[in-house]
Design a protein around this motif. Sequence first.
Motif, PDB file in Angstrom:
ATOM      1  N   TYR A   1       0.930  -1.174   0.072  1.00 54.31           N
ATOM      2  CA  TYR A   1      -0.088   0.027   0.051  1.00 54.31           C
ATOM      3  C   TYR A   1       0.875   1.239   0.032  1.00 54.31           C
ATOM      4  N   PRO A   2       1.450   1.403  -1.343  1.00 46.77           N
ATOM      5  CA  PRO A   2       2.401   2.898  -1.360  1.00 46.77           C
ATOM      6  C   PRO A   2       1.534   3.816  -0.758  1.00 46.77           C
ATOM      7  N   ASN A   3       0.508   3.926  -0.705  1.00 48.13           N
ATOM      8  CA  ASN A   3      -0.389   5.348  -0.644  1.00 48.13           C
ATOM      9  C   ASN A   3      -1.174   4.984   0.804  1.00 48.13           C
ATOM     10  N   ASP A   4      -0.774   4.213   1.628  1.00 49.17           N
ATOM     11  CA  ASP A   4      -1.416   4.062   2.825  1.00 49.17           C
ATOM     12  C   ASP A   4      -1.579   5.262   3.701  1.00 49.17           C
ATOM     13  N   ARG A   5      -2.947   5.452   4.127  1.00 51.06           N
ATOM     14  CA  ARG A   5      -3.336   6.453   5.168  1.00 51.06           C
ATOM     15  C   ARG A   5      -3.557   6.170   6.402  1.00 51.06           C
ATOM     16  N   ALA A   6      -3.678   4.611   6.717  1.00 52.72           N
ATOM     17  CA  ALA A   6      -4.170   4.149   8.003  1.00 52.72           C
ATOM     18  C   ALA A   6      -3.032   3.944   9.018  1.00 52.72           C
ATOM     19  N   LEU A   7      -2.089   4.713   9.189  1.00 48.12           N
ATOM     20  CA  LEU A   7      -1.145   4.607  10.331  1.00 48.12           C
ATOM     21  C   LEU A   7      -1.564   5.552  11.243  1.00 48.12           C
ATOM     22  N   ASN A   8      -0.861   5.617  12.505  1.00 49.67           N
ATOM     23  CA  ASN A   8      -0.644   6.662  13.432  1.00 49.67           C
ATOM     24  C   ASN A   8      -2.098   6.802  14.105  1.00 49.67           C
ATOM     25  N   TYR A   9      -2.815   5.926  14.252  1.00 51.77           N
ATOM     26  CA  TYR A   9      -3.911   5.906  14.990  1.00 51.77           C
ATOM     27  C   TYR A   9      -3.842   5.801  16.405  1.00 51.77           C
ATOM     28  N   ARG A  10      -4.712   6.159  17.203  1.00 51.93           N
ATOM     29  CA  ARG A  10      -4.552   5.900  18.577  1.00 51.93           C
ATOM     30  C   ARG A  10      -6.024   5.101  19.072  1.00 51.93           C
ATOM     31  N   ALA A  11      -5.863   4.338  20.140  1.00 57.46           N
ATOM     32  CA  ALA A  11      -7.060   3.552  20.640  1.00 57.46           C
ATOM     33  C   ALA A  11      -8.004   4.386  20.933  1.00 57.46           C
ATOM     34  N   GLY A  12      -9.238   4.152  20.790  1.00 58.58           N
ATOM     35  CA  GLY A  12     -10.338   4.846  20.923  1.00 58.58           C
ATOM     36  C   GLY A  12     -10.940   5.974  19.670  1.00 58.58           C
TER      37      GLY A  12
END
Length: 196
Positions: free
Chosen positions: A167-178
């Motif tokens: 996924y070279p264009n991944d946007r789904a990192l850096n989340y926090r729980a909740g």
Amino acid sequence: MRKVLPLLLAVLLTGCASHQKKPLDKGTEKEVASLGQMAVKRLMGELKSNLGTALKEGGFPKAIEFCSRKAEELTEKVNKELVVVKVKRVSDKFRNPKNRPDGLDQEVINEFKEELKEGKLSPYKVKKLDGYFVYYKPILVSPFCLNCHGKPESMNPEVLRVIREKYPNDRALNYRAGQLRGVFKVVIPEGEVKGG
Ligand code: HEC
């Protein structure tokens, strides 16, 4: 006339954008919600049991390989079984571009985010469009999800390598729980709903 036309267009366009304002009757909404919930359960069950097996076999590196190859395929399989009702996952910070939200999806995601901020997240939302209903259910981030959606510096390097490659264009990192990760979206034709 020259001045009226743009105004008329503006009114028409706003009319289209603001889907429906009058609330659905309770019976119809309940029926849509129960069909929606059934479809979500099927997809969630399918994804979870397959992810669980992959995790047991080889931990997160194996599981990420599995997700990237199988999530789409399993979603298609569930939809074939459901026949007329369609279910998928959508996110404003999507990893797979196929899960990109449309205008209404984004509107609902914003509503859920606002509710979450105020500490009163609805369990679901039902929208009525021309000829069909859309059922939305919020998806929240739990600590477990951070293994693949968290801060890159705290993630397994092998997992990160697979994500970057697939996924070279991944946007789904850096989340926090909740936080709100996205929504389940179920499209239900009007004919499937007795009250509707
Ligand atoms: C093993 C790694 C892994 C874990 C753990 C994981 N995910 Fe994901 N997730 C992925 C991958 C890979 C995709 C892209 C799948 C695809 O190609 O359709 C994805 C996609 C998604 C999507 C679809 C939207 C998008 O971004 O494409 C949602 C929603 C989602 N994950 C939520 C969660 C939640 C909630 C959890 C925790 C309960 C979780 N994930 C745990 C790897 C993971």
